[in-house]
Enzyme design. Structure first.
Site, PDB file in Angstrom:
ATOM      1  N   HIS A 122      -2.061   4.576   3.607  1.00  0.00           N
ATOM      2  CA  HIS A 122      -3.201   4.354   2.723  1.00  0.00           C
ATOM      3  C   HIS A 122      -4.459   4.830   3.457  1.00  0.00           C
ATOM      4  O   HIS A 122      -5.311   4.040   3.859  1.00  0.00           O
ATOM      5  CB  HIS A 122      -3.275   2.855   2.400  1.00  0.00           C
ATOM      6  CG  HIS A 122      -4.256   2.499   1.339  1.00  0.00           C
ATOM      7  ND1 HIS A 122      -4.922   1.299   1.320  1.00  0.00           N
ATOM      8  CD2 HIS A 122      -4.697   3.183   0.258  1.00  0.00           C
ATOM      9  CE1 HIS A 122      -5.713   1.250   0.271  1.00  0.00           C
ATOM     10  NE2 HIS A 122      -5.608   2.386  -0.382  1.00  0.00           N
ATOM     11  N   ASP A 125      -7.578   8.879  -0.340  1.00  0.00           N
ATOM     12  CA  ASP A 125      -6.859   7.612  -0.526  1.00  0.00           C
ATOM     13  C   ASP A 125      -5.518   7.529   0.199  1.00  0.00           C
ATOM     14  O   ASP A 125      -5.191   6.502   0.766  1.00  0.00           O
ATOM     15  CB  ASP A 125      -6.628   7.375  -2.022  1.00  0.00           C
ATOM     16  CG  ASP A 125      -6.168   5.964  -2.339  1.00  0.00           C
ATOM     17  OD1 ASP A 125      -6.628   5.017  -1.674  1.00  0.00           O
ATOM     18  OD2 ASP A 125      -5.330   5.795  -3.242  1.00  0.00           O
ATOM     19  N   CYS A 158     -14.864  -1.257   1.488  1.00  0.00           N
ATOM     20  CA  CYS A 158     -15.272  -0.955   2.860  1.00  0.00           C
ATOM     21  C   CYS A 158     -15.752   0.484   3.037  1.00  0.00           C
ATOM     22  O   CYS A 158     -15.789   1.004   4.148  1.00  0.00           O
ATOM     23  CB  CYS A 158     -14.128  -1.243   3.826  1.00  0.00           C
ATOM     24  SG  CYS A 158     -13.707  -2.981   3.961  1.00  0.00           S
ATOM     25  N   TYR A 170      -1.887   0.693 -17.407  1.00  0.00           N
ATOM     26  CA  TYR A 170      -3.105   0.890 -16.627  1.00  0.00           C
ATOM     27  C   TYR A 170      -2.821   1.334 -15.194  1.00  0.00           C
ATOM     28  O   TYR A 170      -1.999   0.745 -14.493  1.00  0.00           O
ATOM     29  CB  TYR A 170      -3.920  -0.398 -16.583  1.00  0.00           C
ATOM     30  CG  TYR A 170      -5.334  -0.188 -16.064  1.00  0.00           C
ATOM     31  CD1 TYR A 170      -6.372   0.089 -16.944  1.00  0.00           C
ATOM     32  CD2 TYR A 170      -5.613  -0.223 -14.712  1.00  0.00           C
ATOM     33  CE1 TYR A 170      -7.663   0.309 -16.480  1.00  0.00           C
ATOM     34  CE2 TYR A 170      -6.894   0.001 -14.236  1.00  0.00           C
ATOM     35  CZ  TYR A 170      -7.916   0.263 -15.118  1.00  0.00           C
ATOM     36  OH  TYR A 170      -9.184   0.490 -14.660  1.00  0.00           O
ATOM     37  N   SER A 177     -10.202  -2.320   0.543  1.00  0.00           N
ATOM     38  CA  SER A 177     -11.138  -2.138  -0.556  1.00  0.00           C
ATOM     39  C   SER A 177     -12.520  -2.681  -0.181  1.00  0.00           C
ATOM     40  O   SER A 177     -12.648  -3.588   0.644  1.00  0.00           O
ATOM     41  CB  SER A 177     -10.636  -2.839  -1.821  1.00  0.00           C
ATOM     42  OG  SER A 177     -10.518  -4.232  -1.600  1.00  0.00           O
ATOM     43  N   LYS A 212       0.384   4.456  -6.093  1.00  0.00           N
ATOM     44  CA  LYS A 212       0.799   3.535  -5.032  1.00  0.00           C
ATOM     45  C   LYS A 212       2.320   3.331  -4.998  1.00  0.00           C
ATOM     46  O   LYS A 212       2.906   3.158  -3.927  1.00  0.00           O
ATOM     47  CB  LYS A 212       0.113   2.180  -5.214  1.00  0.00           C
ATOM     48  CG  LYS A 212      -1.398   2.221  -5.385  1.00  0.00           C
ATOM     49  CD  LYS A 212      -2.120   2.769  -4.189  1.00  0.00           C
ATOM     50  CE  LYS A 212      -3.623   2.575  -4.333  1.00  0.00           C
ATOM     51  NZ  LYS A 212      -4.414   3.206  -3.282  1.00  0.00           N
ATOM     52  N   ARG A 261     -12.471   2.914 -13.835  1.00  0.00           N
ATOM     53  CA  ARG A 261     -12.008   4.038 -13.020  1.00  0.00           C
ATOM     54  C   ARG A 261     -12.415   5.389 -13.592  1.00  0.00           C
ATOM     55  O   ARG A 261     -12.733   5.529 -14.763  1.00  0.00           O
ATOM     56  CB  ARG A 261     -10.477   3.997 -12.932  1.00  0.00           C
ATOM     57  CG  ARG A 261      -9.923   2.757 -12.232  1.00  0.00           C
ATOM     58  CD  ARG A 261      -9.996   2.889 -10.751  1.00  0.00           C
ATOM     59  NE  ARG A 261      -9.559   1.677 -10.054  1.00  0.00           N
ATOM     60  CZ  ARG A 261      -9.132   1.677  -8.798  1.00  0.00           C
ATOM     61  NH1 ARG A 261      -9.067   2.812  -8.119  1.00  0.00           N
ATOM     62  NH2 ARG A 261      -8.781   0.546  -8.206  1.00  0.00           N
ATOM     63  N   ARG A 276      -4.149  -3.398 -11.244  1.00  0.00           N
ATOM     64  CA  ARG A 276      -2.804  -3.581 -10.710  1.00  0.00           C
ATOM     65  C   ARG A 276      -2.434  -5.056 -10.774  1.00  0.00           C
ATOM     66  O   ARG A 276      -3.263  -5.933 -10.564  1.00  0.00           O
ATOM     67  CB  ARG A 276      -2.722  -3.133  -9.246  1.00  0.00           C
ATOM     68  CG  ARG A 276      -2.736  -1.645  -9.028  1.00  0.00           C
ATOM     69  CD  ARG A 276      -2.236  -1.304  -7.621  1.00  0.00           C
ATOM     70  NE  ARG A 276      -2.788  -2.188  -6.609  1.00  0.00           N
ATOM     71  CZ  ARG A 276      -3.906  -1.973  -5.944  1.00  0.00           C
ATOM     72  NH1 ARG A 276      -4.625  -0.903  -6.209  1.00  0.00           N
ATOM     73  NH2 ARG A 276      -4.322  -2.814  -5.024  1.00  0.00           N
TER      74      ARG A 276
END
Length: 613
Positions: free
Chosen positions: A253, A302, A277, A224, A275, A233, A394, A84
């Protein structure tokens, strides 16, 4: 191929498309972008297989060994297009204050003029794909519909996995239904006779733009991930958060998981983690052997859309139909359920290729393969000094393949939420778990949550970066107004969920983790569920309610009261530093900051003052 039109009749749409607003919009985009062809995606397996075969022939995809990964493919992106691009992501609200200091802003008319110039002729030589999709189960009152126009077949096949996509969505949309228009181009038109590349993108110019008032998304230059899969998102969080504020719900989120006791009692919780975590690990948690009879199930990994119901509770859906997960670090030991999900029907991006046609990434196995083809197509060996996979590599996989999938994950009514959990990566200051005193303090807890950076590229290692609600890059409007919305929506239901903080990452003086994490997080989750039931005890502290050692289940784990005390301890010096950091955040948001949060901070500060002797 009934849904394909030639340049001689670009405006034609299949007979089953009844929405005139959609037909007009597609015609307008075609006139601007000038594609050679228009293709209306129907979402069928035949279509998916055909597009994949086309991309294999074009060099965009590599078909993996079907004996290793059935019906799976590997894509290797251009090295300039791997993640991103937050610095090129904009919220173009009419007024700058509505975007807030948490977002990049450009005046809408100015941005439209820029984008119109970029999109003029940008699809020349390419096929324009019309991709209707539903975020959430078809027909659910919590779901919403979008239509993405893209010149990338890679986007089309990923959107089929990540959303409910195709003709069935148009049936639900009907003649008068509303949809969010999402326009995407890789920004690389092909002139007559020009040879295409395996991963088209624009290396110099990228824009990911949201117009919140008109609910529009325009993305240019990247092929991407979240830059191109606009249901992710862009729609599910940035635009949906605006919709949620205006319509009285939440777009978050958050993962959603179910917890069922041996007696059959079941609760659902939604949890937000920045992220690195352990978010996906928690969403697919497998309880330890000592918790025989307990079940943890996955609704989503997510994103959660959450709406109040007449019965006085919040109900949530996972608006996505697939997982777009980070591959590096994922293994059978860290996330068995995720690895089981990746056995077939998966699109991998920027991982390494094994000599026998399978995939590999860092952390997948303890032993390094002797030889690979890396994510840039070069030969890789253990001593070459390079990563075999990109750190942001990914996988796109159907949620239906997850072994821990909850039976109600597609229930159009959603699942009732008993608790919200927030957690970051903190080596000090934040205890293993605590429960907020009330809704307002819970909002303060989430508004001030932070996480320590784990890589120098993201800032100084160990630096605490505030990430309110884990939404800082994804909130589509002023974060201070977002806090206000959370404060107000708690009043809309008679029984708002309890709010908890967790921290799996406390360390000792030697930097060693105090808590074992992974499946052992079930012990904390059980206490949270029992607090929701009113069956677990707790001790009141300045932060909120915390468990005592005897309030947690310790069967099968050698964890002493002294170790527990270290993981739960509060240091007044650390708390003082925390309060100063909270104040810095509030100063940045002061123009619209709700007074209630300032009061929470002042009360918190007073509670830390030792009593006079």
């Amino acid at each position: 191929m009934h849904a394909l039109t030639s340049s001689a009749n670009l405006a034609a749409a299949p007979d089953y498309v009844k929405n005139l607003k959609l037909i007009d919009w597609v015609s307008e985009v075609a006139a601007l972008t000038k594609p050679d062809r228009i293709y209306w995606c129907d979402g069928s397996q035949e279509e998916y297989d055909r597009l994949c075969a086309q991309m294999v022939a074009a060099g965009t995809l590599i078909k993996l060994n079907p004996e290793k990964r059935k019906n799976s493919y590997l894509a290797l992106s251009d090295p300039s297009d791997v993640a991103r691009v937050e610095d090129r992501t904009f919220i173009c609200s009419k007024n700058k204050i509505d975007a807030g200091p948490n977002n990049n802003w450009i005046e809408p008319d100015e941005m439209r003029a820029t984008l119109n110039t970029l999109f003029d002729g940008c699809m020349r030589g390419r096929t324009m794909y019309v991709i209707p999709f539903s975020m959430g189960p078809l027909g659910s009152h919590i779901s919403h519909i979008g239509v993405e126009i893209s010149d990338s077949p890679y986007v089309a096949i990923n959107m089929r996995i990540m959303t409910r996509m195709g003709k069935a969505v148009l049936d639900v949309l009907g003649a008068n239904g509303e949809f969010v228009p999402c326009l995407h181009s890789v920004g690389m038109p092909l002139e007559r006779g020009q040879k295409d590349v395996a991963w088209p993108c624009n290396k110099e110019t990228k824009y990911i733009v949201h117009f919140p008032e008109t609910r529009e998304i325009l993305s240019y230059g990247s092929g991407y991930g979240g830059n191109a899969l606009l249901g992710k998102k862009c729609f599910a969080l940035r635009i949906a958060s605006n919709m949620a504020r205006d319509q009285g719900w939440l777009a978050e989120h958050m993962l959603i998981l179910g917890v069922e006791s041996p007696k059959g009692d079941k609760h659902y919780v939604a949890a937000a983690f920045p992220s690195a975590c352990g978010k996906t690990n928690f969403a697919m948690l497998i309880p330890p052997k000592a918790f025989e009879g307990w079940k943890v199930t996955t609704v989503g990994d997510d994103i959660a859309w959450i709406k109040p119901s007449e019965d006085g509770r919040f109900y949530a859906i996972n608006p996505e139909a697939g997982y777009f997960g980070v591959a590096p670090g994922t293994s059978r030991s860290t996330n068995y359920n995720a690895m089981a999900t990746l056995k077939e029907n998966v699109i991998f991006t920027n991982v390494a290729l094994t000599p026998d046609g399978d995939v590999w990434w860092e952390g997948m196995t303890k032993e390094l393969p002797p030889k690979l083809t890396d994510w840039q197509g070069q030969e890789w060996t253990p001593g070459c000094g390079r990563k075999a996979s990109h750190p942001n590599a990914r996988f796109t996989a159907p949620a239906a393949q997850c072994p821990s999938l909850d039976p109600a994950w597609e229930d159009p009514s959603g699942v009732p939420i008993s608790a919200f959990i927030f957690g970051g990566r903190r080596s000090t200051a934040v205890p293993l778990v605590y429960e907020s005193f009330n809704w307002n303090f819970g909002v303060y807890l989430a508004a001030t949550m932070g996480s320590e950076t784990t890589a120098a590229a993201a800032g100084k290692i160990g630096e605490v970066r505030r990430d309110p609600f884990a939404m800082l890059p994804f909130c589509g409007y002023n974060m201070a107004d977002y806090f206000k919305h959370w404060l107000e929506i708690g009043k809309k239901v008679a029984s708002p969920p309890l709010i908890f903080s967790v921290n799996w990452f406390r360390t000792d003086e030697n930097g060693k983790f105090l808590w074992p994490g992974y499946s052992e997080n079930m012990r904390v989750l059980k206490w949270i569920i029992e607090r929701c039931d009113g069956t677990a005890n707790g001790l009141q502290t300045p932060l909120g309610w915390v468990p005592r050692y005897e309030d947690l289940e310790w069967s099968g784990l050698d964890f002493s009261p002294e170790q527990f005390e270290k993981a739960m301890s509060l240091n007044l010096d650390h708390m003082d530093q925390e309060l100063k950091s909270h104040g810095d955040l509030f100063e940045k948001l002061k123009e619209n900051l709700p007074r209630e949060l300032q009061l929470c901070r002042e009360l918190f500060e007073l509670s830390l003052i030792p009593p006079a002797t």
